[in-house]
Write a protein that holds these residues in place. Structure first.
Motif, short mmCIF file in Angstrom:
data_model
loop_
_atom_site.label_atom_id
_atom_site.label_comp_id
_atom_site.label_asym_id
_atom_site.label_seq_id
_atom_site.Cartn_x
_atom_site.Cartn_y
_atom_site.Cartn_z
N ARG A 85 6.30 -1.90 5.81
CA ARG A 85 7.30 -1.19 5.02
C ARG A 85 7.29 0.27 5.44
O ARG A 85 6.25 0.84 5.70
N ASP A 86 8.44 0.88 5.49
CA ASP A 86 8.48 2.27 5.89
C ASP A 86 8.70 3.21 4.71
O ASP A 86 8.81 4.42 4.90
N ASP A 87 8.70 2.69 3.47
CA ASP A 87 8.89 3.55 2.30
C ASP A 87 7.59 3.85 1.58
O ASP A 87 7.57 4.57 0.59
N VAL A 88 6.46 3.32 2.09
CA VAL A 88 5.15 3.57 1.49
C VAL A 88 4.15 3.89 2.59
O VAL A 88 4.38 3.62 3.76
N PRO A 98 4.11 6.21 -2.41
CA PRO A 98 5.46 6.33 -1.83
C PRO A 98 5.47 7.37 -0.73
O PRO A 98 4.79 8.39 -0.82
N LYS A 99 6.20 7.10 0.32
CA LYS A 99 6.35 8.05 1.42
C LYS A 99 7.33 9.14 1.00
O LYS A 99 8.35 8.86 0.40
N LYS A 100 7.00 10.37 1.32
CA LYS A 100 7.86 11.50 0.93
C LYS A 100 8.96 11.69 1.93
O LYS A 100 8.89 11.43 3.06
#
Length: 100
Positions: A85-88, A98-100
């Protein structure tokens, strides 16, 4: 791999670990020791567990550490080459955030 128990949380928040981390990362210029991309996670080569977490020869020994990027850390620890996943992402304590 040591699960994030209270003992593990206490260790990773300790002054001894913070100082060890701060002294190790500059020795590898902040780069992943596997792929030379920017590093992110200071990893124990011999993983810490409930039996050795109190042993500074395992937990605080520079010879038992490696600085890794997220992808290399996940490959070593979870057997996956890429984050799915690229959102975490993982924080420095290994918690999913969570990714900022």
């Amino acid at each position: 791999m040591l699960q994030h128990t209270e003992i593990a949380k206490k260790f990773y928040k300790s002054k001894a670990w913070r100082l060890c981390r701060e002294s190790y990362i500059p020795t590898v210029y902040g780069l992943c020791e596997h792929c030379e991309e920017p590093g992110y996670i200071l990893d124990h080569i011999e993983e810490i567990n409930i039996n050795n977490i109190i042993d500074p020869n395992i937990t605080l020994n520079h010879d038992n550490l490696q600085f890794l990027c997220t992808s290399c850390h996940n490959k070593k620890t979870f057997g996956s080459t890429e984050v799915t996943r690229d959102d975490v992402m993982f924080d420095s304590n290994g918690n999913l955030i969570p990714k900022k």
